[in-house]
Design a protein around this motif. Structure first.
Motif, short mmCIF file in Angstrom:
data_model
loop_
_atom_site.label_atom_id
_atom_site.label_comp_id
_atom_site.label_asym_id
_atom_site.label_seq_id
_atom_site.Cartn_x
_atom_site.Cartn_y
_atom_site.Cartn_z
N LEU A 1 0.82 -1.22 0.00
CA LEU A 1 0.00 0.00 0.00
C LEU A 1 0.85 1.27 0.00
O LEU A 1 0.42 2.31 -0.48
N GLU A 2 2.07 1.18 0.52
CA GLU A 2 2.95 2.35 0.52
C GLU A 2 3.37 2.77 -0.89
O GLU A 2 3.86 3.88 -1.10
N HIS A 3 3.16 1.89 -1.87
CA HIS A 3 3.49 2.20 -3.25
C HIS A 3 2.33 2.87 -4.01
O HIS A 3 2.49 3.29 -5.15
N VAL A 4 1.17 2.96 -3.39
CA VAL A 4 -0.01 3.54 -4.04
C VAL A 4 0.13 5.05 -4.10
O VAL A 4 0.41 5.71 -3.09
N VAL A 5 -0.05 5.60 -5.31
CA VAL A 5 0.05 7.05 -5.50
C VAL A 5 -1.30 7.70 -5.77
O VAL A 5 -1.45 8.91 -5.63
N LYS A 6 -2.30 6.91 -6.17
CA LYS A 6 -3.62 7.47 -6.50
C LYS A 6 -4.68 6.42 -6.25
O LYS A 6 -4.50 5.25 -6.60
#
Length: 125
Positions: A69-74
């Motif tokens: 989830l830390e890689h989610v940008v949008k």
């Protein structure tokens, strides 16, 4: 740069002609996830449970691609009823930490399987 399909049995399978997620380069585009329980194919009961399940489904798809989830940008959150926004927002906030991804939240006329919430994400390595 070719696109790679991301698929896992730990999240509900596609219920139409689409992929759970597609990765191209460092970007991953995940299809909207309903609050479907992968083992049964049934919706979880209530908006809180559906939100939790939808986000868990997102986590499983990201994990299959080696992401979290830390890689989610949008994110885009689709709601059957905007009156549920506060409940969804509270649960959503428990899954993401700062810096939070950008987000849109909209009420829609109807969701597949008469779901109450659907969440899609874009992530990057």
């Amino acid at each position: 740069m070719g696109k790679q399909v991301i698929s896992t049995t730990q999240a509900p399978g596609a219920i139409g002609p689409y992929s759970q997620a597609v990765q191209i380069g460092d970007l991953l585009f995940a299809s909207g996830q309903l609050g479907l329980i992968p083992e049964t194919g049934q919706l979880a009961e209530g908006v809180e449970a559906q939100t939790t399940q939808a986000l868990n489904n997102v986590k499983e798809i990201l994990s299959e691609a080696g992401l979290g989830l830390e890689h989610v940008v949008k994110t885009t959150v689709f709601l059957a009823d905007m009156n549920d926004f506060a409940k969804v927002n509270e649960i959503y906030g428990g899954f993401f930490s700062q810096p939070y991804p950008a987000r849109s939240a909209v009420q829609v006329a109807r969701l597949p399987k008469d779901g109450l919430v659907e969440i899609e994400v874009i992530a990057t390595k």
